[in-house]
Design an enzyme around this catalytic site. Structure first.
Site, short mmCIF file in Angstrom:
data_model
loop_
_atom_site.label_atom_id
_atom_site.label_comp_id
_atom_site.label_asym_id
_atom_site.label_seq_id
_atom_site.Cartn_x
_atom_site.Cartn_y
_atom_site.Cartn_z
CD GLU A 90 36.44 33.94 19.58
OE1 GLU A 90 36.20 32.76 19.25
OE2 GLU A 90 37.57 34.45 19.54
CD GLU A 121 40.86 23.72 39.96
OE1 GLU A 121 41.23 22.53 40.01
OE2 GLU A 121 41.23 24.53 39.09
#
Length: 309
Positions: A90, A121
């Protein structure tokens, strides 16, 4: 009303503990469920406020890195990685920053943004390898993990430190030890989740608030705004041209026609048009002042006024 017996679970992270305020949430009507969730969410801003000094250190590191021609890296897994990827994406349209200023690294790669990738992860070596290939000395690497101990993230931060980069960690576990080599630890205590262990809730909300504040403050420090207005965009289409004219009118108090003409003269560069209108110097002089001021509108205006006095 029947109450579910509370079980004591011995875990390190508060986010994994059972929340005594929401044990009856599954017995509530819809509005009651939403009320409980909202009550827990209201605790998050205060938890974030408590770690603002640490966030400020991270911002200072980021500003120093970008001013030196380096980059910011986000590293996360699961919800943390998705939020980091969103924040990085963004910034390009919001502040017209180069797309490589903020780089997001997500455990499991692009596929893991849409669906879980098993064991990604837990792979510290994968995090370290990815960072070793992309991070340069002088960069700033910010890891995110609700548990405070995600191997992919910690492996990446350790590798970044060895590469000569500064590092930070946003953690939802205030009792976890600070990892070796991490320059700034942002350990936010949002407490037990409304649904035990669902760190996409309060812990995720806290990460979103911290990331948004971190990146926005970094942009402000770098002069990507003037006052509280976005002025680093370029008018590349009709929609953006209309928005830039409105911003110019807000900042200068001048007419739409004057602002539109100034924007045309500045070849769509809002900052150049703004310095031109506020200072009275021509477009070329405004562009030169901005270049000397590293894009800071206020610094450019000060330099123009000093030369004129």
């Amino acid at each position: 009303m029947m109450t579910v017996p509370r079980q004591v679970v011995h875990v390190d992270s508060p986010t994994e503990q059972r929340n005594p305020r929401t044990t009856d949430i599954d017995l509530m009507p819809t509005i009651g469920i939403l009320g409980m969730l909202n009550a827990e969410d209201r605790r998050v801003p205060d938890a974030v406020a408590a770690v603002l000094p640490q966030v400020a250190r991270a911002v200072d590191f980021a500003v120093e890195a970008l001013r030196g021609g380096h980059r910011i890296h986000y590293v996360g897994a699961g919800t943390s990685g998705r939020l980091a990827t969103l924040d990085a994406a963004e910034l390009v349209p919001t502040f017209n920053v180069p797309p490589d200023w903020f780089v997001a690294h997500h455990a499991g790669g692009e596929r893991a943004l849409r669906q879980a990738v098993e064991n990604a992860e837990d792979d510290a070596k994968s995090g370290a390898a990815e960072i070793a290939e992309t991070v340069e000395p002088g960069d700033f690497v910010l890891g995110l993990t609700a548990s405070g101990r995600t191997p992919y993230v910690l492996g990446a931060l350790a590798a970044a430190s060895r590469r000569g980069a500064r590092t930070g960690l946003i953690s939802g576990n205030p009792v976890a030890l600070k990892p070796a080599g991490v320059d700034v630890l942002i350990a936010v205590d949002t407490g037990p989740e409304a649904i035990a262990g669902s760190t996409r809730m309060k812990a995720g909300t806290a990460q979103k608030l911290i990331l948004t504040s971190f990146s926005t403050a970094t942009m402000i420090r770098l002069g990507r705004t003037y006052s509280n207005l976005m002025v680093s965009m370029r008018a590349t289409n009709a929609k953006l041209r209309g928005r830039t004219v409105r911003i110019l009118r807000e900042a200068t108090g001048m007419s739409a026609q004057d602002c539109s003409e100034a924007l045309t003269d500045a070849d769509g560069d809002l900052k150049v048009a703004l310095v031109h209108l506020l200072s009275g110097v021509d477009v070329a002089g405004a562009a030169k002042a901005l270049e000397a001021a590293d894009g800071h509108v206020r610094k450019a205006l000060d330099s123009v006024h000093v030369r004129a006095s």
